[in-house]
Design an enzyme around this catalytic site. Sequence first.
Site, mmCIF file in Angstrom:
data_model
loop_
_atom_site.group_PDB
_atom_site.id
_atom_site.type_symbol
_atom_site.label_atom_id
_atom_site.label_comp_id
_atom_site.label_asym_id
_atom_site.label_seq_id
_atom_site.Cartn_x
_atom_site.Cartn_y
_atom_site.Cartn_z
ATOM 1 N N SER A 132 0.848 -0.895 -0.250
ATOM 2 C CA SER A 132 -0.208 0.257 -0.234
ATOM 3 C C SER A 132 0.749 1.171 0.007
ATOM 4 O O SER A 132 0.367 2.243 0.057
ATOM 5 C CB SER A 132 -1.149 -0.049 0.991
ATOM 6 O OG SER A 132 -0.020 -0.219 2.307
ATOM 7 N N ASN A 183 -2.744 -2.128 13.067
ATOM 8 C CA ASN A 183 -4.161 -1.730 12.229
ATOM 9 C C ASN A 183 -4.935 -0.887 13.754
ATOM 10 O O ASN A 183 -5.792 -0.174 12.671
ATOM 11 C CB ASN A 183 -4.876 -2.644 13.496
ATOM 12 C CG ASN A 183 -4.515 -4.532 12.585
ATOM 13 O OD1 ASN A 183 -4.135 -4.167 11.978
ATOM 14 N ND2 ASN A 183 -5.359 -5.396 13.540
ATOM 15 N N THR A 239 -39.494 27.652 -11.532
ATOM 16 C CA THR A 239 -40.393 25.516 -11.280
ATOM 17 C C THR A 239 -40.321 25.630 -12.537
ATOM 18 O O THR A 239 -41.201 25.690 -13.393
ATOM 19 C CB THR A 239 -41.278 26.384 -10.468
ATOM 20 O OG1 THR A 239 -42.215 26.209 -11.583
ATOM 21 C CG2 THR A 239 -40.915 27.028 -9.338
ATOM 22 N N HIS A 240 -39.751 23.590 -12.755
ATOM 23 C CA HIS A 240 -39.701 22.729 -14.226
ATOM 24 C C HIS A 240 -39.297 23.563 -15.161
ATOM 25 O O HIS A 240 -39.552 23.353 -16.604
ATOM 26 C CB HIS A 240 -41.819 23.345 -13.973
ATOM 27 C CG HIS A 240 -42.352 22.526 -13.339
ATOM 28 N ND1 HIS A 240 -42.242 21.102 -12.732
ATOM 29 C CD2 HIS A 240 -43.536 22.966 -11.740
ATOM 30 C CE1 HIS A 240 -43.002 21.035 -12.058
ATOM 31 N NE2 HIS A 240 -43.595 21.844 -11.303
ATOM 32 N N SER A 249 -13.063 27.236 -30.097
ATOM 33 C CA SER A 249 -12.919 26.095 -30.669
ATOM 34 C C SER A 249 -12.108 25.704 -31.041
ATOM 35 O O SER A 249 -12.052 26.944 -31.690
ATOM 36 C CB SER A 249 -14.540 25.642 -31.380
ATOM 37 O OG SER A 249 -14.532 24.958 -32.062
ATOM 38 N N LYS A 266 -17.149 30.675 -30.674
ATOM 39 C CA LYS A 266 -17.089 30.116 -29.506
ATOM 40 C C LYS A 266 -16.661 30.197 -27.988
ATOM 41 O O LYS A 266 -14.983 31.176 -28.757
ATOM 42 C CB LYS A 266 -16.950 28.455 -29.766
ATOM 43 C CG LYS A 266 -18.114 27.793 -30.788
ATOM 44 C CD LYS A 266 -19.878 27.848 -30.361
ATOM 45 C CE LYS A 266 -19.885 26.967 -29.480
ATOM 46 N NZ LYS A 266 -19.637 25.497 -29.579
ATOM 47 N N ASN A 318 -16.752 28.537 -24.627
ATOM 48 C CA ASN A 318 -17.272 27.225 -24.775
ATOM 49 C C ASN A 318 -16.795 27.571 -22.431
ATOM 50 O O ASN A 318 -16.060 27.783 -21.973
ATOM 51 C CB ASN A 318 -16.877 26.048 -24.929
ATOM 52 C CG ASN A 318 -16.930 25.853 -26.307
ATOM 53 O OD1 ASN A 318 -18.009 26.321 -26.419
ATOM 54 N ND2 ASN A 318 -15.949 25.493 -26.756
ATOM 55 N N GLU A 357 -18.614 23.012 -17.155
ATOM 56 C CA GLU A 357 -18.505 21.414 -17.923
ATOM 57 C C GLU A 357 -18.045 20.584 -16.815
ATOM 58 O O GLU A 357 -18.864 19.254 -16.973
ATOM 59 C CB GLU A 357 -18.853 21.342 -19.104
ATOM 60 C CG GLU A 357 -19.446 22.208 -20.139
ATOM 61 C CD GLU A 357 -19.314 22.048 -22.070
ATOM 62 O OE1 GLU A 357 -20.252 22.406 -22.344
ATOM 63 O OE2 GLU A 357 -18.231 22.457 -21.878
ATOM 64 N N TYR A 385 -10.219 -5.869 11.954
ATOM 65 C CA TYR A 385 -9.398 -5.615 10.781
ATOM 66 C C TYR A 385 -9.600 -6.367 10.116
ATOM 67 O O TYR A 385 -9.354 -8.074 10.082
ATOM 68 C CB TYR A 385 -8.299 -4.827 10.966
ATOM 69 C CG TYR A 385 -7.081 -4.639 10.094
ATOM 70 C CD1 TYR A 385 -8.006 -3.481 9.783
ATOM 71 C CD2 TYR A 385 -6.781 -5.353 9.767
ATOM 72 C CE1 TYR A 385 -6.942 -2.622 8.134
ATOM 73 C CE2 TYR A 385 -6.016 -4.847 7.888
ATOM 74 C CZ TYR A 385 -6.064 -3.789 7.842
ATOM 75 O OH TYR A 385 -5.669 -3.474 6.483
ATOM 76 N N GLN A 421 -7.796 -2.175 3.251
ATOM 77 C CA GLN A 421 -6.787 -0.818 3.151
ATOM 78 C C GLN A 421 -7.221 -0.054 1.428
ATOM 79 O O GLN A 421 -6.669 0.418 0.672
ATOM 80 C CB GLN A 421 -5.729 -1.963 2.397
ATOM 81 C CG GLN A 421 -4.181 -1.578 1.765
ATOM 82 C CD GLN A 421 -3.096 -2.587 1.257
ATOM 83 O OE1 GLN A 421 -2.654 -2.537 2.288
ATOM 84 N NE2 GLN A 421 -3.445 -2.937 0.001
#
Length: 472
Positions: A22, A113, A158-159, A280, A286, A288, A293, A320, A325
């Site tokens: 690890s 542990n 709303t909606h 772009s 463009k 963007n 995003e 444990y 791990q």
Amino acid sequence: MKMWSGRFREPLDPEFEQWQRSIVFDWRLLEQEVAASKAHASALLAAKILTQAETTELHEALDTIASEHRFASGKQIVRDHATAEDIHHFVELSLVERVGSLGLKLHTGRSRNEQIATDLRLYVRNQISLVIASIAAWASALIDQATAADDAVMPSYTHLQRAEPVLVAHWLLAYVEMILRDADRLCDCASRLNHCPLGSGAVAGATLALDRTIAASVLEFTAPTSNSIDATSDRDFILEYLQSLTFVGLHVSRFAEEITLFATAEFGFVTLPEAFSTGSSAMPQKKNPDLTELLRAKVGRIHGAAEAVTLQLKGLPLAYNKDMQETQEPAFSVEFVPPMLALLARFTSALAFNHDRMRAAAQTGYLNAMAAATYLVHKGVPFRTAHEKIGNAVRYALEKGVELNALSLDELRTFGAEFEADFFAAISLDATIDCHDVIGGTARHRVAEALAAARTRVATLLPTEEAVHAGA
């Protein structure tokens, strides 16, 4: 030499040995491992297992190890001790290089542990502090924009349909409320995890009479953990941390989505800052919204990390198990959240709102219909009846292609004798805003109060000057 090799005659399969290490990811816990080791040394001193001179020598050697590797990459740390299995083994090998057999003495009375359980609590506690500070910075940016917006008005939705006019500040403060809840969740998580596993041993508790309050105090935990079995096998705090971050991500994504929409030509409410946008390769015109995003996309990584830990812990017997791990990498995988929030704070500060466009949008589409119905309620009309009368007036206005305030008083009285000349003042934009005069409403003086309250709440999350200097 392995930390556990005494009982074994055969060496590990070389490929398995590399596969199960690890150190390739838990090197991030070096700072926490050093701090916990120093705390354990102090407990051994109190138990008279170490002398003061030995404790001082160990503390100095541990500080040197931390200092030498503070800015090292994971690859460098792994390379420095190619035989180290994990960060605990790495620190022990490094100690032995510096102080000889005294380095082996430090492991007296403890188990890996409890070490990893402690290191991870320290790590998550620190990450929570970073996230909360970043949330506070974004909240401050939102509040600054809300203050600058003053009495600017926009449609609410709303909606995804225009609903009622609201102050732009009121809309921005909605996000402040969301992320302050996120900060509260993270604070709760930090409070619950803030108990020290050191002294829990492998599963049953230390075999030496250690004063567990010493390590807990040194590491600024509230208290020692109450049950050694639970302490060494508990990873709830990682899952709770990740689940709390899913809320942060959710709210970041909602904001990112709205800004992405509002920046389109169809809305035109927001102008994206060029410093956070790209163009772009094909279309010269463009600009963007790459930042927003990407913000939406990053949320999936947070949710994935939380789901991974849920599945890793599901069905594990006490105490444990090596499965645990695998909870580390998901916790480490969200280290991008504080810098992401820092970017978002700067992006928010740089946003330019088209208040004229927003105000114009708030004055079309019969967004004052609710205020109009309320006007009739004040004239003694039952709300359901008022709702129907205004609905009929809206239909009539739609057929004429005008707004409610363009209808004549005579036209309005065909829908009810209650309409009087003061109706037009009651459905003006300012009146429509201010009629929502309740706690949490968009009335101008209520939003001013909410802004002041939000600033006070955010101030409690910002690091104090003393904490900043201590961190430096």
